[in-house]
Write a protein that holds these residues in place. Structure first.
Motif, PDB file in Angstrom:
ATOM      1  N   ARG A 116      13.215 -24.349   6.748  1.00 43.78           N
ATOM      2  CA  ARG A 116      12.563 -23.426   5.611  1.00 43.78           C
ATOM      3  C   ARG A 116      12.160 -22.148   6.345  1.00 43.78           C
ATOM      4  O   ARG A 116      12.012 -22.314   7.856  1.00 43.78           O
ATOM      5  CB  ARG A 116      11.830 -24.195   5.024  1.00 43.78           C
ATOM      6  N   LYS A 117      11.640 -21.279   5.865  1.00 42.61           N
ATOM      7  CA  LYS A 117      10.986 -20.134   6.579  1.00 42.61           C
ATOM      8  C   LYS A 117       9.800 -19.851   6.421  1.00 42.61           C
ATOM      9  O   LYS A 117       8.991 -20.400   5.202  1.00 42.61           O
ATOM     10  CB  LYS A 117      11.623 -18.839   5.636  1.00 42.61           C
ATOM     11  N   ASN A 118       8.857 -19.873   7.669  1.00 44.18           N
ATOM     12  CA  ASN A 118       7.669 -19.591   7.544  1.00 44.18           C
ATOM     13  C   ASN A 118       7.425 -18.194   8.066  1.00 44.18           C
ATOM     14  O   ASN A 118       8.006 -17.784   9.124  1.00 44.18           O
ATOM     15  CB  ASN A 118       6.950 -20.336   8.591  1.00 44.18           C
ATOM     16  N   LEU A 119       6.487 -17.376   7.236  1.00 44.64           N
ATOM     17  CA  LEU A 119       6.242 -16.225   7.667  1.00 44.64           C
ATOM     18  C   LEU A 119       4.991 -15.972   8.043  1.00 44.64           C
ATOM     19  O   LEU A 119       3.879 -16.649   7.342  1.00 44.64           O
ATOM     20  CB  LEU A 119       6.584 -15.006   6.314  1.00 44.64           C
ATOM     21  N   PHE A 120       4.616 -15.290   9.087  1.00 43.66           N
ATOM     22  CA  PHE A 120       3.173 -15.254   9.605  1.00 43.66           C
ATOM     23  C   PHE A 120       2.833 -13.842   9.316  1.00 43.66           C
ATOM     24  O   PHE A 120       3.522 -12.955   9.987  1.00 43.66           O
ATOM     25  CB  PHE A 120       3.113 -15.583  10.991  1.00 43.66           C
ATOM     26  N   PHE A 121       1.668 -13.514   8.740  1.00 47.34           N
ATOM     27  CA  PHE A 121       1.176 -12.153   8.732  1.00 47.34           C
ATOM     28  C   PHE A 121       0.119 -11.812   9.273  1.00 47.34           C
ATOM     29  O   PHE A 121      -1.126 -12.543   9.103  1.00 47.34           O
ATOM     30  CB  PHE A 121       1.015 -11.831   6.991  1.00 47.34           C
ATOM     31  N   ASP A 122      -0.499 -10.837   9.917  1.00 42.75           N
ATOM     32  CA  ASP A 122      -1.522 -10.200  10.148  1.00 42.75           C
ATOM     33  C   ASP A 122      -1.716  -8.940   9.660  1.00 42.75           C
ATOM     34  O   ASP A 122      -1.145  -8.094   9.916  1.00 42.75           O
ATOM     35  CB  ASP A 122      -1.645 -10.037  11.847  1.00 42.75           C
ATOM     36  N   VAL A 123      -2.951  -8.938   8.720  1.00 40.78           N
ATOM     37  CA  VAL A 123      -3.111  -7.693   7.961  1.00 40.78           C
ATOM     38  C   VAL A 123      -4.680  -7.496   8.057  1.00 40.78           C
ATOM     39  O   VAL A 123      -5.597  -8.186   8.360  1.00 40.78           O
ATOM     40  CB  VAL A 123      -2.734  -7.864   6.635  1.00 40.78           C
ATOM     41  N   ILE A 124      -4.654  -6.335   7.523  1.00 37.06           N
ATOM     42  CA  ILE A 124      -6.055  -5.720   7.216  1.00 37.06           C
ATOM     43  C   ILE A 124      -6.279  -5.691   5.659  1.00 37.06           C
ATOM     44  O   ILE A 124      -5.512  -5.034   4.860  1.00 37.06           O
ATOM     45  CB  ILE A 124      -6.504  -4.020   7.628  1.00 37.06           C
ATOM     46  N   LEU A 125      -7.259  -6.315   4.947  1.00 37.77           N
ATOM     47  CA  LEU A 125      -7.715  -6.596   3.709  1.00 37.77           C
ATOM     48  C   LEU A 125      -8.824  -5.548   3.427  1.00 37.77           C
ATOM     49  O   LEU A 125      -9.882  -5.718   4.108  1.00 37.77           O
ATOM     50  CB  LEU A 125      -7.828  -7.748   3.173  1.00 37.77           C
ATOM     51  N   GLY A 126      -9.008  -4.757   2.408  1.00 36.64           N
ATOM     52  CA  GLY A 126     -10.256  -4.025   1.934  1.00 36.64           C
ATOM     53  C   GLY A 126     -10.576  -4.440   0.497  1.00 36.64           C
ATOM     54  O   GLY A 126      -9.650  -5.133  -0.249  1.00 36.64           O
ATOM     55  N   LYS A 127     -11.888  -4.318   0.311  1.00 39.26           N
ATOM     56  CA  LYS A 127     -12.464  -4.632  -0.979  1.00 39.26           C
ATOM     57  C   LYS A 127     -12.290  -3.517  -2.037  1.00 39.26           C
ATOM     58  O   LYS A 127     -12.194  -2.476  -1.641  1.00 39.26           O
ATOM     59  CB  LYS A 127     -14.147  -4.787  -0.746  1.00 39.26           C
ATOM     60  N   THR A 128     -11.913  -4.111  -3.349  1.00 36.95           N
ATOM     61  CA  THR A 128     -11.435  -3.196  -4.237  1.00 36.95           C
ATOM     62  C   THR A 128     -12.591  -2.931  -5.350  1.00 36.95           C
ATOM     63  O   THR A 128     -13.577  -3.402  -5.230  1.00 36.95           O
ATOM     64  CB  THR A 128      -9.962  -3.437  -4.821  1.00 36.95           C
ATOM     65  N   THR A 129     -12.377  -1.924  -6.044  1.00 36.97           N
ATOM     66  CA  THR A 129     -13.389  -1.666  -7.116  1.00 36.97           C
ATOM     67  C   THR A 129     -13.196  -2.689  -8.517  1.00 36.97           C
ATOM     68  O   THR A 129     -13.742  -2.776  -9.114  1.00 36.97           O
ATOM     69  CB  THR A 129     -13.373  -0.435  -7.868  1.00 36.97           C
ATOM     70  N   CYS A 130     -12.136  -3.440  -8.195  1.00 38.16           N
ATOM     71  CA  CYS A 130     -11.850  -4.346  -9.316  1.00 38.16           C
ATOM     72  C   CYS A 130     -12.444  -5.719  -9.231  1.00 38.16           C
ATOM     73  O   CYS A 130     -12.520  -6.332  -8.112  1.00 38.16           O
ATOM     74  CB  CYS A 130     -10.332  -4.674  -9.383  1.00 38.16           C
ATOM     75  N   MET A 131     -13.246  -6.357 -10.178  1.00 38.37           N
ATOM     76  CA  MET A 131     -13.577  -7.571 -10.295  1.00 38.37           C
ATOM     77  C   MET A 131     -12.689  -8.514 -10.630  1.00 38.37           C
ATOM     78  O   MET A 131     -11.781  -8.154 -11.457  1.00 38.37           O
ATOM     79  CB  MET A 131     -14.888  -7.642 -11.271  1.00 38.37           C
ATOM     80  N   LYS A 132     -12.849  -9.780 -10.227  1.00 36.98           N
ATOM     81  CA  LYS A 132     -11.828 -10.872 -10.607  1.00 36.98           C
ATOM     82  C   LYS A 132     -11.585 -10.940 -12.035  1.00 36.98           C
ATOM     83  O   LYS A 132     -10.736 -11.472 -12.416  1.00 36.98           O
ATOM     84  CB  LYS A 132     -12.331 -12.114  -9.918  1.00 36.98           C
ATOM     85  N   THR A 133     -12.458 -10.783 -12.737  1.00 35.92           N
ATOM     86  CA  THR A 133     -12.892 -11.184 -14.189  1.00 35.92           C
ATOM     87  C   THR A 133     -11.863 -10.073 -15.063  1.00 35.92           C
ATOM     88  O   THR A 133     -11.923 -10.342 -16.257  1.00 35.92           O
ATOM     89  CB  THR A 133     -14.260 -11.345 -14.759  1.00 35.92           C
TER      90      THR A 133
END
Length: 141
Positions: A80-97
């Motif tokens: 099977r295929k395993n993918l490995f990601f190294d990323v930068i995440l930023g906080k958005t203005t959207c709330m989860k709700t």
């Protein structure tokens, strides 16, 4: 006589097969290694989106995180295929709700700008019928 010849041929064939399997890594394909990949890899964008979605679901923060930058993509293929990601995440203005999450912009207020460096390992099944976030780790930067 014929029986001895068949036994020798079977032994020789087995020896050649074992020798070929042992030399396989020498030919440039080490089965345990990951190799460099990119977001153009088939299934990579969907796998990263699924990983970020699962990360957001499990995070106790009220605001969603969004990919700011992809630093590195690697893949490991066996059955099977395993993918490995190294990323930068930023906080958005959207709330989860919120019901509409289509226009989630990064928070540009200096006191609200939060970035995280995250590593995700994502399993893609054969024929990409399902995606599983195997591992994730993030730290604030």
């Amino acid at each position: 006589m014929a029986c001895q010849l068949h036994a020798q041929l079977i032994l020789l064939t087995t020896f050649i097969l074992v020798l070929n399997l042992r030399l396989y890594p020498v030919l440039g394909h080490n089965l345990g290694d990951t190799e460099k990949s990119s977001m153009e890899e088939e299934g990579a964008p969907e796998a990263l989106n699924a990983a970020v979605m699962m990360y957001n679901e499990n995070k106790s923060d009220l605001y969603l995180r969004h990919v700011v930058e992809v630093k590195n993509v690697r893949k490991h293929m066996v059955a099977r295929k395993n993918l490995f990601f190294d990323v930068i995440l930023g906080k958005t203005t959207c709330m989860k709700t919120q019901a509409d999450l289509t226009n989630c912009l990064l928070n540009d207020q200096t006191d609200q700008q939060e970035h995280e460096f995250c590593s995700f390992e994502v399993l893609l099944s054969y024929m990409e019928t399902y995606t599983v976030l195997m591992n994730s780790s993030c730290h604030r930067i």
